[in-house]
Scaffold this active site. Structure first.
Site, short mmCIF file in Angstrom:
data_model
loop_
_atom_site.label_atom_id
_atom_site.label_comp_id
_atom_site.label_asym_id
_atom_site.label_seq_id
_atom_site.Cartn_x
_atom_site.Cartn_y
_atom_site.Cartn_z
N GLY A 87 0.85 -1.19 0.00
CA GLY A 87 0.00 0.00 0.00
C GLY A 87 0.88 1.24 0.00
O GLY A 87 2.09 1.16 0.24
N GLY A 135 -0.12 -5.04 0.78
CA GLY A 135 -1.37 -4.78 0.05
C GLY A 135 -1.51 -5.58 -1.23
O GLY A 135 -2.62 -5.88 -1.67
N GLU A 158 5.55 -6.33 7.55
CA GLU A 158 5.01 -5.21 8.31
C GLU A 158 5.61 -5.01 9.71
O GLU A 158 5.66 -3.89 10.21
CB GLU A 158 3.48 -5.34 8.44
CG GLU A 158 2.72 -5.05 7.16
CD GLU A 158 2.72 -6.20 6.17
OE1 GLU A 158 2.19 -6.02 5.07
OE2 GLU A 158 3.23 -7.29 6.49
N ASP A 166 -1.48 -7.10 7.76
CA ASP A 166 -2.92 -6.86 7.68
C ASP A 166 -3.51 -7.41 6.38
O ASP A 166 -3.15 -8.50 5.98
CB ASP A 166 -3.22 -5.36 7.89
CG ASP A 166 -2.65 -4.48 6.80
OD1 ASP A 166 -1.67 -4.88 6.15
OD2 ASP A 166 -3.18 -3.37 6.59
#
Length: 375
Positions: A87, A135, A158, A166
């Site tokens: 992301g 992402g 992450e 996530d």
């Protein structure tokens, strides 16, 4: 004054125009033959997802899902280097620092998109050629088919930037065999090529240069069923001989991974690694020691809880965690150290696992009332 005002209007107009031409190009959405095709088109940014891309892809998937003439959805990236490297972390960081709404809107939009892919009624084929992280995993792993190549590089890194794996990581990682998902999540270990298939993240493995032909054949199918699509993917997969003889990179460590990463707490994992003392264990210890202690504790709990949750429940939990990270210290510090200043020496707060209290971890998982993610 008036001249200055006019000049400002011209500049604003220009910005608006350039934004429009850019945003139409950041993601290409087209219908070809029986397929809807999503092309992530930010090659310079390794096709990282930003909010405008997410806001274009989501409604398009929903439209194609309802369209009787669309039989499958294909997602791919341009530029030859990456499918999607994650992301747009920098934009989120800037927004989070000043309390801008983007730090809510981005995660909300991204997780809704992950759920749309996970619940999509049309077969969804992700061509994960090149770098696929964060992402990028979120817009591929929840779909029916994930085609890896010898260029695929998978990671959920992450914990190194004060975040947690996530995009539904709490759903798919604990469902990988043994404790391998926990290992990947906590260490950010990178997997390449066929190993992405062997671990269960990809469903098929095809030579990178054969992807255009595969795509052409998929598009040419006549009102295909999911079985027909699977047959075509299988035929490419079985013909691919690259690295066929290669052993899975983690094979010799699987027993260790399963025993060490089944521990109930991060402290216990660290103790087990120290007790093991093998070169492999020491290397993992060194890696874990670099990660945000807060992220490690959030991640371990995220995966343990996610193991028995639905994808929707996981995404709701992860949205709560994302907002806790936006309010904290480590995310901004991690992004600074890894992506901005690139000095690779983040100063985590708290700096030690034992200083991250259970009460604090609990607070990050608390419902957000009206602000909870609605799917």
């Amino acid at each position: 004054r008036l001249r200055a005002l006019n000049r400002l209007q011209v500049i604003l107009q220009h910005l608006k125009m350039s934004k429009q031409t850019d945003s139409t190009a950041e993601v290409l959405l087209e219908k070809k033959g029986c397929a809807g095709i999503i092309t992530l088109n930010r090659p310079k940014a390794l096709n990282a997802l930003n909010l405008s891309m997410i806001q274009q892809i989501y409604p398009q998937i929903k439209t194609w899902e309802q369209d009787p003439e669309t039989f499958l959805i294909i997602i791919k990236g341009t530029g030859g280097k990456a499918f999607c490297a994650g992301g747009d972390i920098r934009a989120i960081t800037e927004a989070g620092k000043v309390g801008d709404k983007l730090s809510q809107d981005f995660f909300r939009g991204e997780y809704r998109l992950n759920n749309a892919i996970g619940t999509c009624k049309k077969p969804y084929v992700a061509l994960i050629d090149g770098i696929t992280m964060g992402g990028g995993v979120g817009v591929s792993v929840h779909g029916h088919f994930r085609v890896a190549t010898e260029k695929t590089l998978f990671a959920m890194p992450e914990t190194a930037i004060g975040l947690f794996p996530d995009v539904g990581g709490g759903y798919f990682l604990p469902r990988l065999s043994g404790k391998i998902g926990y290992y990947l999540a906590l260490t950010g270990c990178r997997l390449k090529g066929r190993d992405v298939l062997k671990v269960g993240i990809a469903t098929h493995f095809v030579e990178s240069e054969k992807l255009p032909a595969l795509e052409k054949d998929l598009i040419a199918l006549k009102s295909p069923s999911k079985e027909k699509i699977a047959d075509l993917l299988n035929s490419y997969h079985t013909k691919c001989t690259i690295d066929q003889e290669k052993e899975f990179v983690l094979d010799e460590h699987l027993e260790k991974i399963n025993s060490i990463f089944s521990a109930n707490s991060m402290e216990e994992i660290v103790t087990k690694l120290k007790q093991d003392g093998s070169p492999f264990a020491m290397k993992q210890l060194e890696t874990i020691n670099k990660m945000s202690p807060t992220s490690l504790k959030l991640t371990l709990r995220q995966l343990r809880e996610g193991a028995s949750m639905s994808l929707q429940e996981v995404l709701r939990m992860e949205y709560r965690l994302s907002q806790a990270c936006m309010k904290g210290h480590d995310f901004y510090e991690g992004v600074r150290a890894v992506l901005i200043d690139k000095d690779q020496s983040p100063k985590w707060k708290p700096a030690a696992l034992e200083d991250v209290s259970n009460e604090f971890v609990d607070s990050c998982f608390k419902p957000l009332g009206n602000d909870d993610l609605k799917l």
